[in-house]
Design an enzyme around this catalytic site. Structure first.
Site, PDB file in Angstrom:
ATOM      1  N   HIS A 259       0.917  -1.231  -0.077  1.00 21.64           N
ATOM      2  CA  HIS A 259       0.018  -0.041   0.144  1.00 21.64           C
ATOM      3  C   HIS A 259       0.790   1.128   0.043  1.00 21.64           C
ATOM      4  O   HIS A 259       1.960   1.168   0.722  1.00 21.64           O
ATOM      5  CB  HIS A 259      -0.779  -0.027   1.162  1.00 21.64           C
ATOM      6  CG  HIS A 259      -2.055   0.907   1.258  1.00 21.64           C
ATOM      7  ND1 HIS A 259      -1.969   2.182   1.257  1.00 21.64           N
ATOM      8  CD2 HIS A 259      -3.585   0.707   1.093  1.00 21.64           C
ATOM      9  CE1 HIS A 259      -2.983   2.941   1.201  1.00 21.64           C
ATOM     10  NE2 HIS A 259      -3.981   2.095   1.163  1.00 21.64           N
ATOM     11  N   ARG A 279      -6.611  10.662   0.150  1.00 18.45           N
ATOM     12  CA  ARG A 279      -6.602  10.785  -1.253  1.00 18.45           C
ATOM     13  C   ARG A 279      -7.936  10.610  -2.076  1.00 18.45           C
ATOM     14  O   ARG A 279      -8.118  11.861  -3.029  1.00 18.45           O
ATOM     15  CB  ARG A 279      -5.501   9.895  -2.110  1.00 18.45           C
ATOM     16  CG  ARG A 279      -4.276  10.130  -1.839  1.00 18.45           C
ATOM     17  CD  ARG A 279      -3.065   9.080  -2.282  1.00 18.45           C
ATOM     18  NE  ARG A 279      -3.307   7.823  -1.734  1.00 18.45           N
ATOM     19  CZ  ARG A 279      -3.320   6.623  -2.300  1.00 18.45           C
ATOM     20  NH1 ARG A 279      -3.293   6.740  -3.433  1.00 18.45           N
ATOM     21  NH2 ARG A 279      -3.424   5.674  -1.467  1.00 18.45           N
TER      22      ARG A 279
END
Ligand code: FAD
Length: 639
Positions: A259, A279
């Protein structure tokens, strides 16, 4: 000798995350007596940690979304290596599974019109993740548990016993699957089938044997083989190794997802996840020079779908139909590699990551409302106020795409009676999983695995029974570290294993380093049987780790062997020495199995995609992934 406690059920579900709970509910609804077993406390599976949301093309935030778009996004994210039938079932059934959760009592965040709200996530063309703030996994587990309690209440009304048909054994670890010849109405008699499972109870050390003709593996991931990981202590690849030892196959093990955003500071919490929702909701990545560097890393295959200027990327958040998405929302493998490269080239943050900034993009009030867990996580663990300044983040080992090879429709493995669903199963996500596609995977295939196990039991005419020899052998393996004297220390061996995988089979891979890793893993293979622990059976974490090590090693060998063999870069597998994607490798699946106790690796062909699914893509896009001879028969060929 310590006594062994025996229990008998129709279906044994190993794992109480989303996949296990949904499988258990389905098998119970189909009239089977079910036991759920989990290593830690009931409710504390990885699923509970899932933050961002569950992907399902309900079309609430953008009516243009549908299962076909979700299917295309999933295949693109996996770089077309996915089992397309799994991706099809997943995309079609995810909305139904999300709605069903609300009938169990879940309450997702709402849009202004009262529909289930959906948020943006990397690789998803439309806002698609149903969510409950950044605590979606908690709601998922809470409601699945609530459904289990309600079924137990129904059972009580009928039988006078809450656990007559659905029992939970928490803090039990399964160490071996047991097989025996069994009979079946279709005449396939005498074949070795699942007969049960052996393990121990963590608080007491009591040994336990479950007798059951069907087992659903739902044990989650393998992250604890790596040093920097978002995974918690339980994720030692047990299900992967149990399946291998029982005779099933693991596929795609080279594909491990790093990740892009784990915490990098302070060292004690390095690896803990920073959700992609940061995000998805507008957070941006910057290097030490203040540059939004992701614009420099849009790969050719995605060039048409991503914004090339900050203005366009920012406009997309309010007008997704007329602008392209910002590159911070590229699939995870792309973002993780970009961060890795920025740090390597000297543009990293002081703690060796990059900056993830949400404070300059949203009001403090909005941040604490939309990302409450992130706000608390940084405040408590790093003394950073994310409403006032950026977070420091870097890649962390997060998810394994590889897993047990299963039949997409029934979740059955090659071993009769053994089923697998959730992270422990392979194929669905190809070379890289899109965020949010795990929670939906758990529910879609958990449900199918429960149904598959129930249907399988209906074909049996006789239940296979566990032999004394199988029981004795499983018991000896469990007690070996207690009976060993002197020898190796479990924690030292674990540290060496994690360091080896992190440094030599990590985010960027090279042949010579992986060869070195395999040499080191072979050395550890000789040392693990010599691990000795003190003789206490009650809550003895050293003993538990000693038993987990065998599984972590086996899984690590599979990852390293497959990663060395695959001479290309694709999704969660990046080779420094073969930096590009090679269309000839798309058809190749690497499959691990055990022969005489040794992991062996074989190539297996990927079946061609069904033509109606193939036609969902434009030919120009397929050309980026497929070899020329595979492209014939596309709808564009029609006269
Ligand atoms: P898990 O939930 O991992 O549960 C595994 C179960 O198996 C546990 O109960 C464990 O105790 C049990 N078990 C394991 N070994 C044994 C054994 N030997 N004996 C008995 N029991 C055993 N995905 C998304 O889609 N959206 C997200 O927003 C998201 N956020 C995430 C955030 C974090 C921090 C992490 C770590 C993952 C996230 N993921 C997300 C991924 C997703 O949560 C996992 O892939 C998923 O929950 C795995 O579910 P599972 O049911 O397969 O197994």
């Amino acid at each position: 000798d310590a006594p062994v406690t025996h229990h008998t059920y129709d279906v044994l579900v190993i794992g109480a995350g989303g996949a296990g709970l949904r499988a258990a509910i389905e098998a119970r609804l189909r009239g089977k007596r079910v036991a759920i077993i989990c290593k830690s406390l009931f409710g504390k599976a990885h699923t509970v940690m899932a933050e961002g949301g569950i992907a399902a093309s309900m079309g609430n935030a953008n009516p243009n979304d549908n299962w076909e778009v979700h299917f295309r996004d999933t295949m693109r994210g996996g770089k077309f290596l996915n089992n397309w039938r799994m991706a099809e079932l997943h995309a079609k059934e995810a909305p139904q599974r999300v709605w069903e959760l609300e009938t169990y009592g879940a309450l997702f965040d709402r849009t202004a019109e009262g529909k289930i709200s959906q948020r943006n996530f990397g690789g998803h063309q439309f806002p698609r993740l149903a969510h409950v703030g950044d605590r979606t996994g908690l709601e998922l587990i809470r409601t699945l548990q609530q459904k289990i309690v309600s079924l137990q209440q129904e059972d009580f009304a009928r039988t006078g016993d809450y656990e007559s048909d659905l029992a939970v054994f928490h803090e039990y670890t399964i160490t071996e699957l047991l097989k025996a010849p069994g009979e079946r109405s279709d005449g396939k008699d005498g074949v070795d089938r699942i007969a049960g499972a052996f393990g121990y109870r963590r608080p007491t050390g009591e040994l336990v044997c479950f007798h059951s003709a069907a087992v659903v593996l739902a044990t989650g991931g393998v992250g604890k083989s790596f040093k920097v990981t978002s995974n918690s202590w339980e994720y030692t690849g047990d299900g992967h190794a149990l399946a291998l030892r029982a005779g099933a196959k693991l596929l795609n093990m080279e594909f491990v997802q790093f990740h892009p955003t784990g915490m990098v500071w302070p060292p004690s919490v390095k690896g803990i996840l920073v959700t992609e929702s940061v995000r998805g909701d507008g957070g941006v990545l910057k290097n030490s020079e203040g540059e939004r560097f992701m614009f420099n890393y849009i790969p050719e295959v995605f060039r048409e779908q991503y914004a090339t200027s900050e203005d366009e990327g920012d406009r997309w958040y309010t007008d997704a139909d007329n602008n392209r998405r910002p590159p911070e929302l590229l699939p995870r493998d792309e973002v993780a590699r970009a961060i890795n490269n920025e740090v390597k080239e000297g543009r990293g943050s002081p703690a060796g990551g990059v900056y993830l900034d949400v404070s300059s993009r949203m009001s403090a009030q909005e941040i604490t409302k939309r990302l409450p867990s992130m706000y608390h996580q940084f405040k408590e663990l790093a003394d950073v106020d994310i409403t006032a300044g950026p977070m420091e983040v870097g890649p962390t080992c997060h998810y394994v795409m590889g897993g047990v090879e299963v039949d997409p429709d029934t979740a059955a493995s090659a071993v009769p009676g053994l089923f697998a669903a959730g992270e422990v199963a392979g194929g669905m996500h190809g070379s890289n999983r899109l965020g949010g596609n795990s929670l939906s995977d758990l529910l879609v295939f958990g449900c199918r695995a429960g149904a598959g196990a129930a249907a399988y039991l209906d074909t049996l005419t006789g239940v296979p029974s566990v032999s004394d020899e199988a029981l004795q052998s499983a018991r000896e393996d469990v007690e070996r570290p207690i009976h060993n004297s002197g020898g190796e220390n479990a924690y030292t061996v674990h540290q060496e294993l994690q360091q080896t995988m992190n440094d030599l089979v990590g985010i960027i891979r090279k042949a010579d380093e992986m060869e070195l890793a395999l040499k080191k893993l072979h050395e550890l293979r000789d040392r693990i049987p010599r691990v000795a622990v003190d003789g206490r059976r009650a809550y003895n974490p050293g003993w538990h780790l000693a038993l987990d090590l065998r599984n972590m090693l086996m899984v690590s060998e599979c990852i390293a062997m497959a990663a060395l063999e695959r001479q290309e870069s694709r999704g969660g597998h990046t080779r420094d020495d073969y930096p590009t994607m090679d269309e000839n490798w798309r058809r190749e699946l690497l499959v691990c199995s055990l022969r005489d106790g040794e992991v062996i690796l074989e190539h297996q062909g990927q079946p061609a995609m069904r033509s109606d699914l193939f036609d969902l893509f434009e030919l120009d896009e397929l050309k980026k992934y497929y070899t020329g001879d595979e492209l014939g028969g596309h709808r564009s060929d029609a006269p």
